[in-house]
Scaffold this motif. Structure first.
Motif: not given
Length: 177
Positions: A108-124, A170-174
């Protein structure tokens, strides 16, 4: 450059962390600056690059891990392979683990960190992988990492729970334009 003109090409680079002290601890034999230079040179000739990162490295805080993600967003990396820390038999890391100097993440801790990472990575940014595992005979910890479906389900559940998606924070990095 010539090969890139003839075929679809990705080059994978093992960053692991954007924290030089972690890279030194892991005996990576490169710095963040070295990675930046390699990625920049590849990008300069039009070669797509994929960075490998590891979540849960020794002595890294949540802020350190998210700084690695921010770094990748800033250098406009093309793809990412996200790994959790695996402890393998007969390694220096295994010795550190046995002494209690290293701990691994729970699922669960890993899944939380992955999602934290995904939210911050540009959509592309293409996500090539969400986890890795080693052969059972070599693996010491964490036991859950050999179950890819459970890992993907935990990440999916965390995304659903948050109503989240890649690039949300980071919507500016979408886009990578």
């Amino acid at each position: 450059e010539k090969l890139n003109r003839r075929t679809f090409l990705w080059v994978e680079l093992g960053l692991q962390s954007a924290k030089d002290s972690t890279l030194k601890l892991l005996n990576r034999c490169h710095t963040v600056e070295d990675f930046t230079n390699a990625a920049s040179r590849l990008n300069g000739i039009g070669v797509m690059t994929c960075a490998h990162i590891i979540l849960g490295l020794p002595d890294e805080s949540h802020e350190d891990m998210m700084a690695t993600i921010a770094y990748l967003a800033d250098i406009k990396i093309g793809g990412v392979k996200i790994h959790g820390l695996n402890v393998l038999k007969d390694t220096k890391l295994a010795e550190m683990y046995e002494l209690g100097r290293v701990k691994t993440l729970g699922l669960e801790e890993y899944a939380t960190l992955v999602v934290d990472s995904l939210e911050r990575l540009p959509k592309g940014v293409l996500i090539h992988r969400f986890n890795s595992h080693s052969p059972k005979g070599l693996m010491i910890a964490p036991p859950w990492s050999v179950n890819k479906l459970a890992t993907l389900n935990a990440i999916h559940d965390e995304l659903e729970k948050r109503d989240s998606f890649q690039g949300k924070i980071n919507p500016s990095h979408l886009s990578l334009a």
